[in-house]
Each structure stands twice: as structure tokens, then as C-alpha cells.
Motif scaffolding. Structure first.
Motif, PDB file in Angstrom:
ATOM      1  N   GLY A  17      53.723  79.359 -10.598  1.00 23.97           N
ATOM      2  CA  GLY A  17      52.940  80.466 -11.173  1.00 23.97           C
ATOM      3  C   GLY A  17      51.499  80.647 -10.158  1.00 23.97           C
ATOM      4  O   GLY A  17      51.010  81.692 -10.388  1.00 23.97           O
ATOM      5  N   ASP A  18      51.497  79.743  -9.383  1.00 26.37           N
ATOM      6  CA  ASP A  18      50.148  80.096  -8.556  1.00 26.37           C
ATOM      7  C   ASP A  18      50.368  81.253  -7.644  1.00 26.37           C
ATOM      8  O   ASP A  18      51.400  81.509  -7.090  1.00 26.37           O
ATOM      9  N   LEU A  19      49.374  81.720  -7.480  1.00 26.69           N
ATOM     10  CA  LEU A  19      49.170  82.995  -6.417  1.00 26.69           C
ATOM     11  C   LEU A  19      49.156  82.295  -4.961  1.00 26.69           C
ATOM     12  O   LEU A  19      48.058  81.410  -4.760  1.00 26.69           O
ATOM     13  N   ILE A  20      49.843  82.634  -4.167  1.00 24.34           N
ATOM     14  CA  ILE A  20      49.877  82.198  -2.644  1.00 24.34           C
ATOM     15  C   ILE A  20      49.308  83.216  -1.929  1.00 24.34           C
ATOM     16  O   ILE A  20      49.897  84.259  -1.794  1.00 24.34           O
ATOM     17  N   GLU A  21      48.156  83.214  -1.186  1.00 23.02           N
ATOM     18  CA  GLU A  21      47.709  84.298  -0.292  1.00 23.02           C
ATOM     19  C   GLU A  21      47.915  83.932   1.096  1.00 23.02           C
ATOM     20  O   GLU A  21      47.671  82.683   1.451  1.00 23.02           O
ATOM     21  N   PHE A  22      48.494  84.671   1.875  1.00 21.48           N
ATOM     22  CA  PHE A  22      48.569  84.718   3.380  1.00 21.48           C
ATOM     23  C   PHE A  22      47.513  85.661   3.871  1.00 21.48           C
ATOM     24  O   PHE A  22      47.993  86.988   3.842  1.00 21.48           O
ATOM     25  N   SER A  23      46.567  85.149   4.447  1.00 25.80           N
ATOM     26  CA  SER A  23      45.483  85.887   4.836  1.00 25.80           C
ATOM     27  C   SER A  23      45.420  86.203   6.137  1.00 25.80           C
ATOM     28  O   SER A  23      45.382  85.421   6.976  1.00 25.80           O
ATOM     29  N   TYR A  24      45.637  87.522   6.527  1.00 29.83           N
ATOM     30  CA  TYR A  24      45.839  88.144   7.694  1.00 29.83           C
ATOM     31  C   TYR A  24      44.715  88.063   8.607  1.00 29.83           C
ATOM     32  O   TYR A  24      43.686  88.311   7.940  1.00 29.83           O
ATOM     33  N   PRO A  25      44.654  87.853  10.003  1.00 28.26           N
ATOM     34  CA  PRO A  25      43.391  88.055  10.642  1.00 28.26           C
ATOM     35  C   PRO A  25      42.762  89.358  10.684  1.00 28.26           C
ATOM     36  O   PRO A  25      41.595  89.591  11.170  1.00 28.26           O
ATOM     37  N   ILE A  26      43.624  90.351  10.376  1.00 28.30           N
ATOM     38  CA  ILE A  26      43.111  92.036  10.396  1.00 28.30           C
ATOM     39  C   ILE A  26      42.476  92.211   9.026  1.00 28.30           C
ATOM     40  O   ILE A  26      42.053  93.481   8.969  1.00 28.30           O
ATOM     41  N   GLY A  27      42.210  91.301   8.246  1.00 24.85           N
ATOM     42  CA  GLY A  27      41.438  91.566   7.055  1.00 24.85           C
ATOM     43  C   GLY A  27      42.223  92.008   6.044  1.00 24.85           C
ATOM     44  O   GLY A  27      41.427  92.656   4.825  1.00 24.85           O
ATOM     45  N   PHE A  28      43.396  91.885   5.572  1.00 25.10           N
ATOM     46  CA  PHE A  28      44.108  91.899   4.457  1.00 25.10           C
ATOM     47  C   PHE A  28      45.093  90.710   4.245  1.00 25.10           C
ATOM     48  O   PHE A  28      45.166  90.124   5.200  1.00 25.10           O
ATOM     49  N   SER A  29      45.709  90.846   2.922  1.00 28.64           N
ATOM     50  CA  SER A  29      46.669  89.521   2.866  1.00 28.64           C
ATOM     51  C   SER A  29      47.815  90.048   2.164  1.00 28.64           C
ATOM     52  O   SER A  29      47.998  91.115   1.614  1.00 28.64           O
ATOM     53  N   HIS A  30      48.730  89.175   2.569  1.00 25.54           N
ATOM     54  CA  HIS A  30      50.132  89.283   1.895  1.00 25.54           C
ATOM     55  C   HIS A  30      49.988  88.131   0.550  1.00 25.54           C
ATOM     56  O   HIS A  30      49.588  87.242   0.745  1.00 25.54           O
ATOM     57  N   TRP A  31      50.790  88.619  -0.610  1.00 21.86           N
ATOM     58  CA  TRP A  31      50.536  87.797  -1.857  1.00 21.86           C
ATOM     59  C   TRP A  31      52.008  87.324  -2.304  1.00 21.86           C
ATOM     60  O   TRP A  31      52.916  88.285  -2.161  1.00 21.86           O
ATOM     61  N   GLY A  32      52.310  86.319  -2.854  1.00 24.58           N
ATOM     62  CA  GLY A  32      53.311  85.899  -3.280  1.00 24.58           C
ATOM     63  C   GLY A  32      52.838  84.935  -4.547  1.00 24.58           C
ATOM     64  O   GLY A  32      52.013  84.481  -4.832  1.00 24.58           O
ATOM     65  N   VAL A  33      54.083  84.433  -5.286  1.00 23.31           N
ATOM     66  CA  VAL A  33      53.887  83.579  -6.478  1.00 23.31           C
ATOM     67  C   VAL A  33      54.725  82.274  -6.238  1.00 23.31           C
ATOM     68  O   VAL A  33      55.950  82.296  -5.647  1.00 23.31           O
ATOM     69  N   TYR A  34      53.991  81.318  -6.351  1.00 20.63           N
ATOM     70  CA  TYR A  34      54.885  79.935  -6.089  1.00 20.63           C
ATOM     71  C   TYR A  34      55.826  79.631  -7.233  1.00 20.63           C
ATOM     72  O   TYR A  34      55.397  79.666  -8.322  1.00 20.63           O
TER      73      TYR A  34
END
Length: 176
Positions: A17-34
Motif C-alpha cells: 500500500g505504500d505510494l511509490i513515486e518515480f520523480s522525473y527530471p522534467i518536474g512531474f512524477s509517475h505514481w504506483g502502489v507497492y
């Protein structure tokens, strides 16, 4: 793979249930759930034909190399190993449970929402139905996106209602 130490930390310390953030170098993120064992559930590229795949990989990702997998049109909620999630060079990967100021739901409720949406094909919309809306809906029961600064209340209600309706319809169809 770049970020392998960060991936190792997620796999080592991540909880269901942890939120996983893939923080991109262009200033936004992709999100998923562990989910556990190195797997996340997230909005991924939907089923596409070979021409669509080639356009996304050979044109879009070359023109916008810092954006990872650009989601166009349809997306599919998928379960994937964290190392298989396509992220651009320079992306940072971390557990980000403290960005949304909401209490986490029970693991039972998170499972119901996560698996109720797994394999769903949805129309991707940056403002109203994106990966952060999905991930926060699973964790909190409310779809939240902090990356979109305007009209957040309406978009949150729209996404939350969409996800709740999908799960409700699936629940009703499996009872018979």
C-alpha cells in the motif's frame, strides 16, 4: 539500471500500500502502489498495436526523452516488477506516503481497491484520471493529484467516482 540503490530501498523497506513515486527530471512524477516482493500496481501503457508502440518508443520518447513512457489515450492498470517500469534517465524512485495529508486506509480496503481496478483499461487524462489519482485512490480511498494545481476538487471527485463505480460494478457482477 540507474536508480538501482533507490529501487533496492523500496524493495527492502516497502510495505503493501505504500505510494511509490518515480520523480522525473522534467518536474512531474509517475505514481504506483507497492504490492510487495518488488511489484507495484500502476497506470501503464495500454494494449497497443505495433505501429502505436513504434510511434511511442521511436518518436515520442526520442522527442521527449525525460518523460518516460508517455501515456496516450488508453492506459491499463498493471502489476509489474519495479525494475520493469520504464522511467527516464535521472528519475528518482522513493516511497512517498507523506505528500497527500490523508490517513492510509486499512490493508483490506487498499487490496479491494487495487485488485478491483487491476487490468482495467481507462482513458488517460492528465487532469482527471492519471497515475497519481489512481495510486492515492488505492491508498486513501480518495483520488488526489498534487501535480495539477487548478480545479483540484472537481478532478478529485471525478476520479474518485470513476474508480468507485468500476469497483462497484465488478463487485456486483461477481456476486451472481
Amino acid at each position: 539500471m540507474e536508480g538501482s540503490a533507490e529501487i533496492g530501498d523500496v524493495v527492502r523497506y516497502g510495505q503493501f500500500g505504500d505510494l511509490i513515486e518515480f520523480s522525473y527530471p522534467i518536474g512531474f512524477s509517475h505514481w504506483g502502489v507497492y504490492e510487495g516482493d518488488g511489484h507495484i500496481v500502476h497506470f501503464a501503457v495500454g494494449d497497443e498495436n505495433e505501429l502505436q508502440r513504434r510511434f511511442r518508443v521511436h518518436v515520442l520518447q526520442r522527442v521527449f526523452p525525460s518523460s518516460g513512457n508517455i501515456l496516450l489515450g488508453h492506459t491499463k492498470v498493471r502489476r509489474e516488477h519495479i525494475t520493469r517500469v520504464p522511467v527516464p534517465k535521472g528519475a528518482h524512485i522513493k516511497i512517498s506516503n507523506d505528500c497527500h495529508h490523508s490517513p492510509a486506509s486499512t490493508a483490506t480496503d487498499m487490496r479491494r481497491r487495487m485488485y478491483g481496478l487491476l487490468d482495467e483499461v481507462l482513458e488517460y487524462n492528465l487532469l482527471t484520471h492519471n497515475c497519481e489519482h489512481f495510486a492515492t485512490f488505492v491508498r486513501y480511498g480518495v483520488a488526489v493529484c498534487n501535480q495539477i494545481p487548478l480545479h483540484k476538487d472537481k478532478e478529485q471527485r471525478t476520479a474518485t467516482t470513476l474508480f468507485q463505480d468500476i469497483i462497484s460494478k465488478k463487485s456486483m457482477s461477481t456476486k451472481f
